[in-house]
Design an enzyme around this catalytic site. Structure first.
Site, PDB file in Angstrom:
ATOM      1  N   SER A   6       0.864  -1.182   0.000  1.00 43.62           N
ATOM      2  CA  SER A   6       0.000   0.000   0.000  1.00 43.62           C
ATOM      3  C   SER A   6       0.898   1.229   0.000  1.00 43.62           C
ATOM      4  CB  SER A   6      -0.932  -0.011   1.216  1.00 43.62           C
ATOM      5  OG  SER A   6      -0.209  -0.288   2.391  1.00 43.62           O
ATOM      6  N   GLU A   8       1.232   5.494   0.798  1.00 47.12           N
ATOM      7  CA  GLU A   8       0.662   6.629   1.542  1.00 47.12           C
ATOM      8  C   GLU A   8       1.040   7.954   0.896  1.00 47.12           C
ATOM      9  OE1 GLU A   8       0.818   6.345   5.854  1.00 47.12           O
ATOM     10  OE2 GLU A   8       1.436   8.445   5.960  1.00 47.12           O
ATOM     11  N   THR A  39      -3.004  11.058   4.318  1.00 46.20           N
ATOM     12  CA  THR A  39      -2.887  11.522   5.705  1.00 46.20           C
ATOM     13  C   THR A  39      -3.865  12.656   5.976  1.00 46.20           C
ATOM     14  OG1 THR A  39      -1.128  13.089   5.221  1.00 46.20           O
ATOM     15  CG2 THR A  39      -0.456  10.863   5.842  1.00 46.20           C
ATOM     16  N   ALA A  42      -5.444  17.806  11.533  1.00 50.55           N
ATOM     17  CA  ALA A  42      -6.695  18.209  12.182  1.00 50.55           C
ATOM     18  C   ALA A  42      -7.123  19.627  11.807  1.00 50.55           C
ATOM     19  CB  ALA A  42      -6.542  18.076  13.686  1.00 50.55           C
ATOM     20  N   HIS A  67      -6.990   8.773   6.210  1.00 46.19           N
ATOM     21  CA  HIS A  67      -6.616   8.800   7.617  1.00 46.19           C
ATOM     22  C   HIS A  67      -7.621   9.716   8.312  1.00 46.19           C
ATOM     23  CE1 HIS A  67      -2.092   7.671   7.047  1.00 46.19           C
ATOM     24  NE2 HIS A  67      -2.841   7.148   6.092  1.00 46.19           N
ATOM     25  N   ASP A  99      -1.409  13.906  15.446  1.00 49.37           N
ATOM     26  CA  ASP A  99      -0.527  14.799  16.185  1.00 49.37           C
ATOM     27  C   ASP A  99      -1.419  15.818  16.885  1.00 49.37           C
ATOM     28  OD1 ASP A  99       1.795  13.505  15.428  1.00 49.37           O
ATOM     29  OD2 ASP A  99       1.820  14.523  13.487  1.00 49.37           O
ATOM     30  N   TYR A 135       3.956   0.923  17.000  1.00 48.19           N
ATOM     31  CA  TYR A 135       5.304   1.480  17.132  1.00 48.19           C
ATOM     32  C   TYR A 135       6.331   0.466  17.645  1.00 48.19           C
ATOM     33  CZ  TYR A 135       2.457   5.587  16.534  1.00 48.19           C
ATOM     34  OH  TYR A 135       1.568   6.498  16.015  1.00 48.19           O
ATOM     35  N   LYS A 155      -6.641  -1.042  21.270  1.00 50.13           N
ATOM     36  CA  LYS A 155      -7.165  -0.582  19.959  1.00 50.13           C
ATOM     37  C   LYS A 155      -7.734  -1.769  19.184  1.00 50.13           C
ATOM     38  CE  LYS A 155      -3.449   2.018  18.532  1.00 50.13           C
ATOM     39  NZ  LYS A 155      -2.714   3.100  17.837  1.00 50.13           N
ATOM     40  N   PHE A 206      12.552  14.533  10.640  1.00 52.11           N
ATOM     41  CA  PHE A 206      11.305  13.803  10.760  1.00 52.11           C
ATOM     42  C   PHE A 206      11.438  12.671  11.772  1.00 52.11           C
ATOM     43  CE2 PHE A 206       7.789  11.520   8.343  1.00 52.11           C
ATOM     44  CZ  PHE A 206       6.843  12.457   8.729  1.00 52.11           C
ATOM     45  N   HIS A 256       3.892  -1.142   3.674  1.00 55.56           N
ATOM     46  CA  HIS A 256       3.157   0.113   3.471  1.00 55.56           C
ATOM     47  C   HIS A 256       4.206   1.209   3.266  1.00 55.56           C
ATOM     48  CE1 HIS A 256      -0.074   3.109   4.112  1.00 55.56           C
ATOM     49  NE2 HIS A 256       0.822   3.795   4.804  1.00 55.56           N
TER      50      HIS A 256
HETATM   51  P1  FAD Z   1      -2.675   6.386  20.076  1.00 54.26           P
HETATM   52  O1  FAD Z   1      -2.814   4.973  19.704  1.00 54.26           O
HETATM   53  O2  FAD Z   1      -3.856   7.062  20.697  1.00 54.26           O
HETATM   54  O3  FAD Z   1      -1.435   6.474  21.077  1.00 54.26           O
HETATM   55  C1  FAD Z   1      -0.846   7.728  21.397  1.00 54.26           C
HETATM   56  C2  FAD Z   1      -0.046   7.585  22.705  1.00 54.26           C
HETATM   57  O4  FAD Z   1      -0.965   7.470  23.804  1.00 54.26           O
HETATM   58  C3  FAD Z   1       0.827   6.341  22.788  1.00 54.26           C
HETATM   59  O5  FAD Z   1       1.929   6.666  23.580  1.00 54.26           O
HETATM   60  C4  FAD Z   1      -0.047   5.300  23.491  1.00 54.26           C
HETATM   61  O6  FAD Z   1       0.733   4.336  24.180  1.00 54.26           O
HETATM   62  C5  FAD Z   1      -0.842   6.185  24.438  1.00 54.26           C
HETATM   63  N1  FAD Z   1      -2.224   5.730  24.640  1.00 54.26           N
HETATM   64  C6  FAD Z   1      -3.054   5.139  23.728  1.00 54.26           C
HETATM   65  N2  FAD Z   1      -4.264   4.930  24.263  1.00 54.26           N
HETATM   66  C7  FAD Z   1      -4.214   5.411  25.541  1.00 54.26           C
HETATM   67  C8  FAD Z   1      -5.154   5.493  26.605  1.00 54.26           C
HETATM   68  N3  FAD Z   1      -6.392   5.023  26.455  1.00 54.26           N
HETATM   69  N4  FAD Z   1      -4.761   6.075  27.778  1.00 54.26           N
HETATM   70  C9  FAD Z   1      -3.500   6.553  27.935  1.00 54.26           C
HETATM   71  N5  FAD Z   1      -2.556   6.492  26.959  1.00 54.26           N
HETATM   72  C10 FAD Z   1      -2.919   5.934  25.784  1.00 54.26           C
HETATM   73  N6  FAD Z   1      -0.461  11.925  12.272  1.00 54.26           N
HETATM   74  C11 FAD Z   1      -1.331  12.815  11.754  1.00 54.26           C
HETATM   75  O7  FAD Z   1      -1.505  13.899  12.327  1.00 54.26           O
HETATM   76  N7  FAD Z   1      -2.024  12.537  10.594  1.00 54.26           N
HETATM   77  C12 FAD Z   1      -1.902  11.368   9.946  1.00 54.26           C
HETATM   78  O8  FAD Z   1      -2.543  11.147   8.919  1.00 54.26           O
HETATM   79  C13 FAD Z   1      -1.002  10.380  10.468  1.00 54.26           C
HETATM   80  N8  FAD Z   1      -0.843   9.166   9.886  1.00 54.26           N
HETATM   81  C14 FAD Z   1      -0.047   8.208  10.470  1.00 54.26           C
HETATM   82  C15 FAD Z   1       0.030   6.936   9.894  1.00 54.26           C
HETATM   83  C16 FAD Z   1       0.830   5.948  10.470  1.00 54.26           C
HETATM   84  C17 FAD Z   1       0.861   4.578   9.841  1.00 54.26           C
HETATM   85  C18 FAD Z   1       1.595   6.241  11.637  1.00 54.26           C
HETATM   86  C19 FAD Z   1       2.482   5.193  12.249  1.00 54.26           C
HETATM   87  C20 FAD Z   1       1.514   7.505  12.209  1.00 54.26           C
HETATM   88  C21 FAD Z   1       0.687   8.497  11.652  1.00 54.26           C
HETATM   89  N9  FAD Z   1       0.561   9.769  12.212  1.00 54.26           N
HETATM   90  C22 FAD Z   1      -0.293  10.710  11.670  1.00 54.26           C
HETATM   91  C23 FAD Z   1       1.297  10.105  13.433  1.00 54.26           C
HETATM   92  C24 FAD Z   1       0.426   9.782  14.670  1.00 54.26           C
HETATM   93  O9  FAD Z   1      -0.720  10.561  14.646  1.00 54.26           O
HETATM   94  C25 FAD Z   1       1.248  10.088  15.902  1.00 54.26           C
HETATM   95  O10 FAD Z   1       2.233   9.093  16.056  1.00 54.26           O
HETATM   96  C26 FAD Z   1       0.432  10.263  17.157  1.00 54.26           C
HETATM   97  O11 FAD Z   1       1.293  10.857  18.127  1.00 54.26           O
HETATM   98  C27 FAD Z   1      -0.148   8.978  17.742  1.00 54.26           C
HETATM   99  O12 FAD Z   1      -1.214   8.498  17.008  1.00 54.26           O
HETATM  100  P2  FAD Z   1      -1.827   7.047  17.353  1.00 54.26           P
HETATM  101  O13 FAD Z   1      -3.047   6.896  16.558  1.00 54.26           O
HETATM  102  O14 FAD Z   1      -0.787   6.016  17.284  1.00 54.26           O
HETATM  103  O15 FAD Z   1      -2.219   7.307  18.909  1.00 54.26           O
END
Ligand code: FAD
Length: 274
Positions: A6, A8, A39, A42, A67, A99, A135, A155, A206, A256
């Site tokens: 895939s 991105e 991607t 917000a 996304h 982010d 991660y 998740k 990055f 990916h």
């Molecule tokens: P989460 O899974 O919510 O985790 C974030 C942090 O919080 C982690 O440290 C986790 O351990 C912790 N956590 C999770 N759930 C809980 C909970 N219930 N209570 C307490 N702590 C918790 N960013 C963008 O802005 N736009 C994009 O389109 C984008 N695409 C991405 C695509 C991929 C494949 C990847 C790997 C990253 C992408 N990112 C993007 C970056 C991503 O948004 C950041 O890494 C962000 O900081 C975490 O997103 P997440 O969905 O993994 O968060």
């Protein structure tokens, strides 16, 4: 076993960027990817551009996975987006915390990716195949490997179907992570995210921001190439294609690619794979 690929994209910021993307997705589409993802930022204009790019790929007949994250949006806005995607026949999403918008206090930010997954499942049932991020080298906000794994598992329990990793250049970090996931009872496919190496400065910037480690030997070799872009690209293709081959041979379900809206680096890597 068939290995899926895939690709991105980020939504182009300018008309020129948009024009440039068309030949890129046309070339990449020839490799029969499972889907293209786009991607999501917000902020308002970024969001609109994500939708534009998603609809363009969709109109071109390509499978596309937008996304999505809550960001500063209310639930109604997310629900509207889900309805639009559903109407357009889109059936895959990448659900993220995203982010955290800069003007928000990190400790006040209430949504994690798991909350979005639950919201999507509540509103649209099983319509969407939900991808999530994970991660192998540990999310930068995490207090420990164990806590990151625990939240990844949550998740999956809340409805994620498969995962894409943050990029890495050390295949052991992936294999160790997949083993740990299996031991923890996580059984969804975990697809390695692959970042081609084409530029030293932007890669370092990055990677520092997202917590991806560049091994010292790669850093030093890239640094030594200086402005010699051709050598950086040649070395990058070699290193990343070997990484991809090891991952596939070791059982990764697919790859990916973070294409950075370019086709050549990704195609060069694919051409080197068996
Ligand atoms: P989460 O899974 O919510 O985790 C974030 C942090 O919080 C982690 O440290 C986790 O351990 C912790 N956590 C999770 N759930 C809980 C909970 N219930 N209570 C307490 N702590 C918790 N960013 C963008 O802005 N736009 C994009 O389109 C984008 N695409 C991405 C695509 C991929 C494949 C990847 C790997 C990253 C992408 N990112 C993007 C970056 C991503 O948004 C950041 O890494 C962000 O900081 C975490 O997103 P997440 O969905 O993994 O968060």
């Amino acid at each position: 076993m068939k290995k899926n690929i895939s690709f991105e994209f980020f939504p182009p910021k300018t008309d020129q960027g948009r024009d440039n993307l068309k030949p890129v997705y046309e070339k990449l589409a020839q490799r029969s990817p499972e889907y293209f993802s786009v991607t999501y930022g917000a902020g308002g204009s970024t969001k609109d551009r994500t939708m534009e790019t998603v609809l363009e790929l969709n109109s071109a007949g390509l499978a596309v996975a937008p996304h999505l994250s809550f960001g500063i949006d209310g639930e109604q806005e997310i629900e509207n987006l889900l309805s639009t995607y559903k109407e357009k026949g889109i059936n895959r999403l990448v659900a993220l915390r995203g982010d955290i918008p800069e003007h928000l206090n990190r400790s006040d930010y209430k949504y994690f990716a798991g909350d979005l997954i639950e919201f999507i499942r509540n509103k649209t049932g099983e319509h969407f195949h939900i991808e999530v991020a994970c991660y192998p080298e540990i999310h930068p906000d995490s207090t420990s490997f164990e806590s990151d794994l625990k939240f990844f598992k949550q998740k999956v329990e809340r409805g994620a179907n498969s995962a894409i990793t943050q990029y890495f250049y050390n295949s052991d970090s992936y294999f160790y992570y997949v083993d740990a996931c299996h031991k923890a009872g996580i059984d969804i496919p975990i697809v390695p995210g692959i970042m081609p190496i084409t530029n030293y400065e932007s890669l370092i910037r990055f990677s520092d921001a997202c917590g991806a480690e560049i091994p010292r030997w790669i850093r030093k070799r890239l640094e030594a190439f200086g402005d010699d872009i051709d050598s950086i690209k040649e070395f990058g293709t070699d290193v990343v294609s070997r990484l991809c081959q090891r991952l596939l041979d070791g059982g990764a379900p697919g790859l990916h690619f973070y294409t950075m809206n370019q086709s050549k680096a990704t195609l060069d890597i694919l051409d080197k794979l068996k």
